[in-house]
Every structure is written in C-alpha cells, then in structure tokens.
Design a protein around this motif. Structure first.
Motif, mmCIF file in Angstrom:
data_model
loop_
_atom_site.group_PDB
_atom_site.id
_atom_site.type_symbol
_atom_site.label_atom_id
_atom_site.label_comp_id
_atom_site.label_asym_id
_atom_site.label_seq_id
_atom_site.Cartn_x
_atom_site.Cartn_y
_atom_site.Cartn_z
ATOM 1 N N VAL A 40 0.856 -1.188 0.000
ATOM 2 C CA VAL A 40 0.000 0.000 0.000
ATOM 3 C C VAL A 40 0.892 1.237 0.000
ATOM 4 C CG1 VAL A 40 -1.775 1.298 1.224
ATOM 5 C CG2 VAL A 40 -1.847 -1.214 1.219
ATOM 6 N N GLU A 41 0.693 2.093 -1.015
ATOM 7 C CA GLU A 41 1.490 3.319 -1.118
ATOM 8 C C GLU A 41 0.582 4.538 -0.914
ATOM 9 O OE1 GLU A 41 4.358 5.680 -4.312
ATOM 10 O OE2 GLU A 41 3.606 3.656 -4.749
ATOM 11 N N ARG A 42 0.999 5.457 -0.032
ATOM 12 C CA ARG A 42 0.199 6.656 0.292
ATOM 13 C C ARG A 42 0.871 7.895 -0.296
ATOM 14 N NH1 ARG A 42 0.447 10.533 4.537
ATOM 15 N NH2 ARG A 42 -1.607 11.344 5.181
ATOM 16 N N THR A 43 0.089 8.690 -1.016
ATOM 17 C CA THR A 43 0.579 9.963 -1.542
ATOM 18 C C THR A 43 -0.450 11.049 -1.229
ATOM 19 O OG1 THR A 43 -0.439 9.532 -3.709
ATOM 20 C CG2 THR A 43 1.888 8.897 -3.430
ATOM 21 N N LEU A 44 0.029 12.259 -1.013
ATOM 22 C CA LEU A 44 -0.840 13.419 -0.761
ATOM 23 C C LEU A 44 -0.921 14.262 -2.023
ATOM 24 C CD1 LEU A 44 0.276 14.469 2.848
ATOM 25 C CD2 LEU A 44 -1.851 13.328 2.173
ATOM 26 N N GLU A 45 -2.141 14.592 -2.442
ATOM 27 C CA GLU A 45 -2.369 15.381 -3.639
ATOM 28 C C GLU A 45 -3.198 16.616 -3.272
ATOM 29 O OE1 GLU A 45 -4.397 12.761 -6.234
ATOM 30 O OE2 GLU A 45 -2.696 11.354 -6.470
ATOM 31 N N GLU A 46 -3.179 17.577 -4.161
ATOM 32 C CA GLU A 46 -3.995 18.783 -3.951
ATOM 33 C C GLU A 46 -4.893 18.981 -5.165
ATOM 34 O OE1 GLU A 46 -3.438 23.591 -3.237
ATOM 35 O OE2 GLU A 46 -1.820 22.223 -2.691
ATOM 36 N N ALA A 77 -14.963 -2.054 6.127
ATOM 37 C CA ALA A 77 -14.559 -1.620 7.464
ATOM 38 C C ALA A 77 -13.654 -0.387 7.388
ATOM 39 C CB ALA A 77 -13.838 -2.763 8.178
ATOM 40 N N ILE A 78 -12.801 -0.336 6.369
ATOM 41 C CA ILE A 78 -11.919 0.828 6.190
ATOM 42 C C ILE A 78 -12.739 2.082 5.892
ATOM 43 C CG2 ILE A 78 -10.150 1.816 4.685
ATOM 44 C CD1 ILE A 78 -9.091 -1.083 4.334
ATOM 45 N N THR A 79 -13.700 1.962 4.967
ATOM 46 C CA THR A 79 -14.520 3.128 4.608
ATOM 47 C C THR A 79 -15.375 3.582 5.790
ATOM 48 O OG1 THR A 79 -16.250 1.669 3.716
ATOM 49 C CG2 THR A 79 -14.565 2.444 2.181
ATOM 50 N N GLU A 80 -15.902 2.610 6.555
ATOM 51 C CA GLU A 80 -16.727 2.976 7.712
ATOM 52 C C GLU A 80 -15.916 3.703 8.771
ATOM 53 O OE1 GLU A 80 -18.531 -0.611 9.024
ATOM 54 O OE2 GLU A 80 -19.766 -0.849 7.202
ATOM 55 N N LYS A 81 -14.660 3.304 8.980
ATOM 56 C CA LYS A 81 -13.827 3.974 9.976
ATOM 57 C C LYS A 81 -13.507 5.396 9.530
ATOM 58 C CE LYS A 81 -9.926 3.417 13.077
ATOM 59 N NZ LYS A 81 -8.968 2.475 13.681
ATOM 60 N N TYR A 82 -13.250 5.570 8.240
ATOM 61 C CA TYR A 82 -13.022 6.928 7.745
ATOM 62 C C TYR A 82 -14.261 7.789 7.929
ATOM 63 C CZ TYR A 82 -8.374 6.532 5.619
ATOM 64 O OH TYR A 82 -7.014 6.430 5.421
ATOM 65 N N HIS A 83 -15.447 7.202 7.704
ATOM 66 C CA HIS A 83 -16.684 7.960 7.873
ATOM 67 C C HIS A 83 -16.857 8.398 9.318
ATOM 68 C CE1 HIS A 83 -18.510 5.943 4.046
ATOM 69 N NE2 HIS A 83 -17.767 7.001 3.753
ATOM 70 N N MET A 133 -3.215 -0.523 7.463
ATOM 71 C CA MET A 133 -2.264 0.188 6.612
ATOM 72 C C MET A 133 -2.699 1.596 6.249
ATOM 73 S SD MET A 133 -1.094 -2.884 4.018
ATOM 74 C CE MET A 133 -0.319 -4.370 4.645
ATOM 75 N N PHE A 134 -3.715 2.118 6.924
ATOM 76 C CA PHE A 134 -4.237 3.450 6.618
ATOM 77 C C PHE A 134 -4.075 4.372 7.832
ATOM 78 C CE2 PHE A 134 -6.173 0.565 3.691
ATOM 79 C CZ PHE A 134 -6.316 1.278 2.505
#
Length: 507
Positions: free
Chosen positions: A412-418, A475-481, A445-446
């Motif tokens: 899993v690779e994380r990048t920040l975009e604008e 589960a990942i999307t629910e935690k972000y919510h 991993m998030f």
C-alpha cells in the motif's frame, strides 16, 4: 564415369514416448512385444503374494484378492486412461473394508465394492480428476518417498523369524536385480532372479518360506457373484460409508500413481478416463466376488521402471498370467521363495525413492516451507499407513504456507495530492491480491486520524477474491466515515465490483 553412390537407408527415427505406448506398434515390433510380455509375467508373479496378503488383511479368503487382482488388471487395461499402470487388490482398500467384513460378512463387502465403483464413476463424471492440478509438486515428492518407505516396511515381516538361509538367498536376489541391468536389459532382472532362486531352492531342497505358505491358491475360474444382502435403506446406510471411503482412497492413489507414471514416461494420460475406468473395474470385481482395489505403486514401478513396459498389453497380460499361474500352475508358483519377491520389492523401493529430494544441497537451497510440505506428507502417510491422509495433510500445509507468503505481498502506497479547489486528498494505491489472509492486515495500513477530509483508495492493481476482503474494504470506509472523511474506492475490476455490490445486499 564414376560409379553412382549406393543409395543409403535413412536412419529410422527414434520412437516418441507416445508412439511407445501404442499397442499396435508393440505388436509389430518383436523387441517391444517381448518387453511387454515379460513385464506382464514379472508383475503377475509379484502380484500373487501381495494379493494373498491383502486378502488376509481384509479378512477374506485368498482367492478373493487373487480374483480381484485379475479382474482389476484386465478391466483397467481396456478402459483405464493410463497405459502400463497396474491396478489390483491393494492394502489401502483392504484396510478400509476390513471392519465391514469383521462386523458383517463378505456379502456386505462385495456390495460395498460395487457401490464404491459406482461412486468412482460419478466422481469421474463430476470432474474429480481435475483436482489433481491443485496438488503441489512437493506433495507428489512426499507421496513418492512415502510409498517407497511403505513398500520397504511391508517387506520387513518377511525377514523376521525365518530360517537363516533366507538371508543369503535375499542377498543373491538383490545382487541379480541390481547388478544384471548393468550387464544387459534383454530380460527383466526380477524375472531372472525369480527363476534362478526358485531353481536353487527346489534343486537343493532348501526349507524356506514360499508363496505356497501364504495361502491356498484357487483351482477354478472366477464366476458371477451376486451379493446376498437385503436391498434396503438400512443396507445402504451400512455399506455407504465404507464404499465412499474406498472410492476416495482408490481414486487418490490411482490418480497420484498415474501422474507419477506420466513423469517417468514423459507422456500425458487421461485422468478422467482413468477415474471412471477404476470405477467400472471395481464394479466388475465385485460382481465376480473380488474385494476391489486401485492402482498399485509397487507393481506399477516393476512394470514401468524395472521391466520397461509402456503399453496396455503389459497390464492386460499381468492379469491373464496371474489367472493362469494360480489356476493352472499353482503348484509350481507355490514353490517360489518369498526371499526373491522381497528382493524385487526392495529394488522397487530403492528405485522409487526420490534421493535427490533429501540431498544436502537440495535441502540447503529448497525453501523451508517446501521441505516441510514434503516431510509432512511422508510422516502423515507412514504414520497412518494411509496415502490419502498423507496427501491431504501435505496439501493443507502447502495451502497454509502459500497463504502466509501471499499475505505479505500486498503493498500500500500513500501519496498526498492537492485538488484544483485547493483541498488536500490522500491517495492510497493498493498493489497485490486481496483474500482472507492478506486483507486482514489491510485494515491497519491506513492513517485514519492523520488523513485529510478526502481519501481515494485505488484498487486498479488488486483483485477482491472473497467476502473477507469485501468486509475489510467496507470496514476501512466505515472507519473513515466515523472520522468525518469522504472515501472514494476506485479502480475495481468488473468481477471485484460485482462481488462488492452483491455482498452489499447482505449487510
């Protein structure tokens, strides 16, 4: 004028492995035909004490095992999918049906054999043979090594509590079977050993155990036999578990042996045809009063490796010779010393074992998980005396080892975009196959608390294989919510998207 050069005969091309399996080609070539005939004779001689011994294990009369070996060999020679493989009464089948014979009687056993054949035909039509592709190579290596060990261990009782003269006879037999092939392969070494040792024992009147000591040989041909059992659901309840066990064990041994012969002969065989051929052979065996059986690794190796046979002729002739030997020449066959047959089986054991698999160099470079799979297969088979148990254990260990390896291949690779509107976006690119083993770690991993208000999870380089993975993504999307973060899951391929939509209705 110079004389015209004499025409030259073009060199005959070497026969391909597939051509060598042709019965018609063998009938046209005397050398090939001789190999097939002599191989069938050697196998028949080796089958007699084995069939008698397996009959004793099953708790039935010796003629039951002998007639079963005859019908199995002849039927699979015609219907089976693997030329040159030997099928007959086997120890694995004997162990399965022995409790049924003990608790009920032979008629129930015969009914179970017939039902087992029906089960095998059904399993073949359902495509059971295709499951062979899921058996890893190291399980096959363990299977071969375990068979070699079991073949050797089965001969040990024949060397205990016997007259001392058995041991020099055994040594002479081993010298012939191992040494003669280095001088000539015109005649199978096992056959030479059997003939020479029998002449020595008879001429010198040496008192040692012989084939005749194993049990009385039949003096008549097999006849049609209908089991005397009530045709009720209660009878089906009694025999069905034994029949299913016999069918599964028999199919597994036969298909594994067929794959082994494929490797030795560099040819391919029809595993589905072999599966239903084994089923029909068991049905025929039952209706002629036999105990059924499956492929025999020891006799197959005698036929293919020690004797060089390649066609259905050798299998067919093994069955025919067996019947002739026990019915018409039973008195002569009974004189063969057991020591020479033990030597033949030891030769088969030594040549069957994959010595390369335990070479220090191989063990040093082979991944530890692969070696573990082989060892588990060998130990499981030898400890239980059941090839099916060892193979199943080996496959299970291989599956666990594979799952563990694959679980760590997800990246899993994380990048920040604008974005154009100035808002920040965290993009996670997931690379790897996602299933129950790998998706369990995906959740961790998030960076839920650190990420901005918008997150994109890109699954273009992934695939959702099961419900566990779909649940992990949800589960990942629910935690972000819960953190007030908007999540977009993108890049799902068609199959993964369809699975996620379908499982959404279950929530």
């Amino acid at each position: 004028m110079p004389a015209a050069p004499a025409p030259t005969t073009p060199p005959a091309h070497a026969p391909t492995p597939e051509e060598r399996q042709s019965v018609l080609a063998a009938l046209r070539r005397p050398a090939w035909l001789k190999t097939e005939v002599l191989a069938g004779l050697v196998v028949a001689l080796a089958l007699i004490p084995e069939a008698i011994a397996f009959s004793i294990i099953a708790g039935v009369d010796p003629r039951v095992g002998l007639f079963s070996s005859f019908t199995m060999a002849v039927t699979t020679a015609i219907l089976g999918g693997r030329p040159a493989m030997i099928s007959a009464a086997t120890g694995a089948v004997a162990l399965v049906i022995a409790p049924l014979v003990r608790d009920y009687d032979v008629d129930y056993m015969i009914a179970a054999v017939i039902l087992a054949g029906v089960f095998q035909v059904i399993l073949a039509l359902l495509g059971a043979a295709k499951l062979m592709r899921f058996i890893p190579r190291q399980v096959m290596v363990g299977f071969v090594n375990a068979l070699a060990i079991l073949i050797f261990l089965s001969q040990v009782p024949e060397l205990l509590g016997v007259p001392w003269l058995v041991y020099p006879l055994l040594a002479l037999s081993l010298l012939i079977v191992f040494g003669l092939p280095k001088l000539t392969t015109a005649v199978p070494a096992p056959l030479v050993a059997i003939v020479v040792l029998t002449i020595i024992v008879v001429a010198a009147r040496i008192e040692v155990p012989t084939v005749g000591d194993k049990g009385e040989l039949p003096s008549s041909l097999p006849t049609l036999f209908i089991p005397d059992v009530p045709f009720t659901l209660e009878t089906l309840r009694i025999i069905a578990p034994y029949a299913l066990g016999m069918a599964l064990v028999g199919l597994m041994e036969s298909l594994m042996t067929a794959k082994l012969v494929d490797d030795i002969t560099d040819t391919r065989s029809d595993k589905t045809r072999e599966s239903w051929g084994q089923g029909v052979a068991n049905i025929v065996s039952g209706f002629f009063g036999g105990m059924g059986g499956c492929a025999m690794i020891g006799q197959t190796m005698i036929n293919v490796r020690a004797s060089g046979a390649r066609t259905r002729l050798s299998t067919f002739l093994a069955g025919v010779f067996l019947l002739i030997l026990v019915v018409a020449l039973g008195d002569i066959v009974g004189l063969i010393p057991m020591a020479v047959l033990v030597a033949v089986m030891i030769f088969v054991s030594v040549t069957t074992f994959d010595w390369h698999s335990i070479h220090p160099r191989t063990l040093a470079y082979m991944p530890k998980s692969e070696t573990t799979v082989m060892v588990v297969t060998v130990v499981g088979t030898v400890a239980t005396d059941n090839l099916a148990v060892g193979v199943v254990l080996g496959v299970l260990v291989a599956m666990v080892a594979f799952a563990q390896r694959v679980a760590h291949l997800v990246h899993v690779e994380r990048t920040l975009e604008e974005r154009a509107d100035g808002t920040a976006v965290a993009r996670y690119t997931v690379d790897g196959e996602l299933f129950f083993a790998s998706s369990n770690d995906l959740y961790m991993m998030f960076r839920y608390a650190e990420d901005p208000q918008h997150v994109v999870i890109d699954l273009s380089n992934s695939h959702l294989w099961d419900a566990s993975t779909v649940a992990a993504v949800d589960a990942i999307t629910e935690k972000y919510h819960r953190h007030g973060t908007e999540v977009d899951v993108v890049g799902l391929n068609k199959a993964s998207r369809r699975m996620r939509v379908r499982l959404a209705h279950l929530r």
